[in-house]
Scaffold this motif. Structure first.
Motif, PDB file in Angstrom:
ATOM      1  N   ILE A  39      -7.432  40.460  26.912  1.00 43.60           N
ATOM      2  CA  ILE A  39      -7.929  40.747  28.262  1.00 43.60           C
ATOM      3  C   ILE A  39      -7.888  42.243  28.577  1.00 43.60           C
ATOM      4  O   ILE A  39      -8.889  42.839  28.955  1.00 43.60           O
ATOM      5  CB  ILE A  39      -7.122  39.968  29.334  1.00 43.60           C
ATOM      6  CG1 ILE A  39      -7.132  38.466  29.048  1.00 43.60           C
ATOM      7  CG2 ILE A  39      -7.633  40.282  30.735  1.00 43.60           C
ATOM      8  CD1 ILE A  39      -8.499  37.820  29.042  1.00 43.60           C
ATOM      9  N   CYS A  40      -6.713  42.860  28.410  1.00 44.78           N
ATOM     10  CA  CYS A  40      -6.580  44.263  28.836  1.00 44.78           C
ATOM     11  C   CYS A  40      -6.392  45.249  27.674  1.00 44.78           C
ATOM     12  O   CYS A  40      -6.433  46.449  27.889  1.00 44.78           O
ATOM     13  CB  CYS A  40      -5.446  44.411  29.846  1.00 44.78           C
ATOM     14  SG  CYS A  40      -3.799  44.171  29.163  1.00 44.78           S
ATOM     15  N   GLY A  41      -6.160  44.738  26.461  1.00 45.23           N
ATOM     16  CA  GLY A  41      -6.124  45.606  25.287  1.00 45.23           C
ATOM     17  C   GLY A  41      -4.811  46.283  24.961  1.00 45.23           C
ATOM     18  O   GLY A  41      -4.757  47.100  24.055  1.00 45.23           O
ATOM     19  N   VAL A  42      -3.714  45.940  25.659  1.00 50.47           N
ATOM     20  CA  VAL A  42      -2.435  46.581  25.346  1.00 50.47           C
ATOM     21  C   VAL A  42      -1.856  46.021  24.048  1.00 50.47           C
ATOM     22  O   VAL A  42      -2.236  44.951  23.586  1.00 50.47           O
ATOM     23  CB  VAL A  42      -1.400  46.439  26.493  1.00 50.47           C
ATOM     24  CG1 VAL A  42      -1.887  47.123  27.750  1.00 50.47           C
ATOM     25  CG2 VAL A  42      -1.047  44.995  26.751  1.00 50.47           C
ATOM     26  N   ASP A  43      -0.914  46.747  23.476  1.00 52.33           N
ATOM     27  CA  ASP A  43      -0.253  46.344  22.227  1.00 52.33           C
ATOM     28  C   ASP A  43       0.574  45.074  22.406  1.00 52.33           C
ATOM     29  O   ASP A  43       1.029  44.764  23.509  1.00 52.33           O
ATOM     30  CB  ASP A  43       0.674  47.458  21.738  1.00 52.33           C
ATOM     31  CG  ASP A  43      -0.070  48.701  21.283  1.00 52.33           C
ATOM     32  OD1 ASP A  43      -1.263  48.593  20.934  1.00 52.33           O
ATOM     33  OD2 ASP A  43       0.557  49.774  21.273  1.00 52.33           O
ATOM     34  N   LYS A  44       0.819  44.432  21.285  1.00 52.17           N
ATOM     35  CA  LYS A  44       1.647  43.228  21.242  1.00 52.17           C
ATOM     36  C   LYS A  44       3.036  43.460  21.835  1.00 52.17           C
ATOM     37  O   LYS A  44       3.628  42.556  22.423  1.00 52.17           O
ATOM     38  CB  LYS A  44       1.736  42.782  19.782  1.00 52.17           C
ATOM     39  CG  LYS A  44       2.525  41.544  19.527  1.00 52.17           C
ATOM     40  CD  LYS A  44       2.521  41.221  18.041  1.00 52.17           C
ATOM     41  CE  LYS A  44       3.536  40.133  17.732  1.00 52.17           C
ATOM     42  NZ  LYS A  44       3.625  39.877  16.310  1.00 52.17           N
ATOM     43  N   LYS A  45       3.547  44.668  21.719  1.00 56.71           N
ATOM     44  CA  LYS A  45       4.897  44.969  22.218  1.00 56.71           C
ATOM     45  C   LYS A  45       4.989  44.876  23.743  1.00 56.71           C
ATOM     46  O   LYS A  45       6.079  44.869  24.298  1.00 56.71           O
ATOM     47  CB  LYS A  45       5.354  46.339  21.740  1.00 56.71           C
ATOM     48  CG  LYS A  45       4.547  47.493  22.294  1.00 56.71           C
ATOM     49  CD  LYS A  45       4.998  48.824  21.737  1.00 56.71           C
ATOM     50  CE  LYS A  45       4.094  49.916  22.279  1.00 56.71           C
ATOM     51  NZ  LYS A  45       4.445  51.210  21.783  1.00 56.71           N
ATOM     52  N   GLU A  46       3.844  44.817  24.425  1.00 50.86           N
ATOM     53  CA  GLU A  46       3.818  44.706  25.887  1.00 50.86           C
ATOM     54  C   GLU A  46       3.883  43.271  26.386  1.00 50.86           C
ATOM     55  O   GLU A  46       3.625  43.002  27.555  1.00 50.86           O
ATOM     56  CB  GLU A  46       2.553  45.374  26.438  1.00 50.86           C
ATOM     57  CG  GLU A  46       2.471  46.862  26.180  1.00 50.86           C
ATOM     58  CD  GLU A  46       3.572  47.654  26.898  1.00 50.86           C
ATOM     59  OE1 GLU A  46       4.020  47.234  27.981  1.00 50.86           O
ATOM     60  OE2 GLU A  46       3.987  48.683  26.355  1.00 50.86           O
ATOM     61  N   PHE A  47       4.249  42.327  25.509  1.00 50.67           N
ATOM     62  CA  PHE A  47       4.360  40.916  25.868  1.00 50.67           C
ATOM     63  C   PHE A  47       5.827  40.527  25.985  1.00 50.67           C
ATOM     64  O   PHE A  47       6.677  41.059  25.271  1.00 50.67           O
ATOM     65  CB  PHE A  47       3.691  40.041  24.803  1.00 50.67           C
ATOM     66  CG  PHE A  47       2.195  39.963  24.931  1.00 50.67           C
ATOM     67  CD1 PHE A  47       1.583  38.792  25.332  1.00 50.67           C
ATOM     68  CD2 PHE A  47       1.391  41.046  24.642  1.00 50.67           C
ATOM     69  CE1 PHE A  47       0.203  38.711  25.447  1.00 50.67           C
ATOM     70  CE2 PHE A  47       0.013  40.973  24.740  1.00 50.67           C
ATOM     71  CZ  PHE A  47      -0.579  39.795  25.150  1.00 50.67           C
ATOM     72  N   SER A  48       6.103  39.573  26.865  1.00 48.44           N
ATOM     73  CA  SER A  48       7.448  39.037  27.050  1.00 48.44           C
ATOM     74  C   SER A  48       7.429  37.531  26.827  1.00 48.44           C
ATOM     75  O   SER A  48       6.493  36.850  27.253  1.00 48.44           O
ATOM     76  CB  SER A  48       7.951  39.306  28.468  1.00 48.44           C
ATOM     77  OG  SER A  48       8.040  40.690  28.708  1.00 48.44           O
ATOM     78  N   LYS A  49       8.477  37.033  26.201  1.00 52.59           N
ATOM     79  CA  LYS A  49       8.595  35.587  25.979  1.00 52.59           C
ATOM     80  C   LYS A  49       8.787  34.870  27.300  1.00 52.59           C
ATOM     81  O   LYS A  49       9.544  35.310  28.158  1.00 52.59           O
ATOM     82  CB  LYS A  49       9.759  35.297  25.041  1.00 52.59           C
ATOM     83  CG  LYS A  49       9.846  33.853  24.646  1.00 52.59           C
ATOM     84  CD  LYS A  49      10.867  33.624  23.578  1.00 52.59           C
ATOM     85  CE  LYS A  49      10.883  32.144  23.249  1.00 52.59           C
ATOM     86  NZ  LYS A  49      11.165  31.853  21.899  1.00 52.59           N
ATOM     87  N   GLN A  50       8.090  33.760  27.467  1.00 53.72           N
ATOM     88  CA  GLN A  50       8.185  32.955  28.694  1.00 53.72           C
ATOM     89  C   GLN A  50       9.021  31.719  28.456  1.00 53.72           C
ATOM     90  O   GLN A  50       9.065  31.153  27.465  1.00 53.72           O
ATOM     91  CB  GLN A  50       6.792  32.553  29.155  1.00 53.72           C
ATOM     92  CG  GLN A  50       5.947  33.730  29.537  1.00 53.72           C
ATOM     93  CD  GLN A  50       6.554  34.545  30.656  1.00 53.72           C
ATOM     94  OE1 GLN A  50       6.851  34.029  31.717  1.00 53.72           O
ATOM     95  NE2 GLN A  50       6.768  35.820  30.409  1.00 53.72           N
TER      96      GLN A  50
END
Length: 50
Positions: A39-50
């Motif tokens: 969607i927004c193109g940021v790196d994988k490192k910008e994700f948090s586990k839910q």
């Protein structure tokens, strides 16, 4: 599931990300480090586990 900290996109391993070559059943940890939020193109490192 992992959520993008920028736009809120949720990666669900059950559905994968077919548009970007990630097959259903692929765990987030197994996705290549060069994958980006579809969607927004940021790196994988910008994700948090839910």
């Amino acid at each position: 599931m992992y959520e993008c900290n920028v736009c809120g996109y949720v990666y669900d391993p059950e559905t994968g990300d077919a548009d970007n070559g990630i097959e259903p059943g692929t765990s987030f940890e197994d996705i290549s480090d060069d994958w980006h939020c579809p969607i927004c193109g940021v790196d994988k490192k910008e994700f948090s586990k839910q």
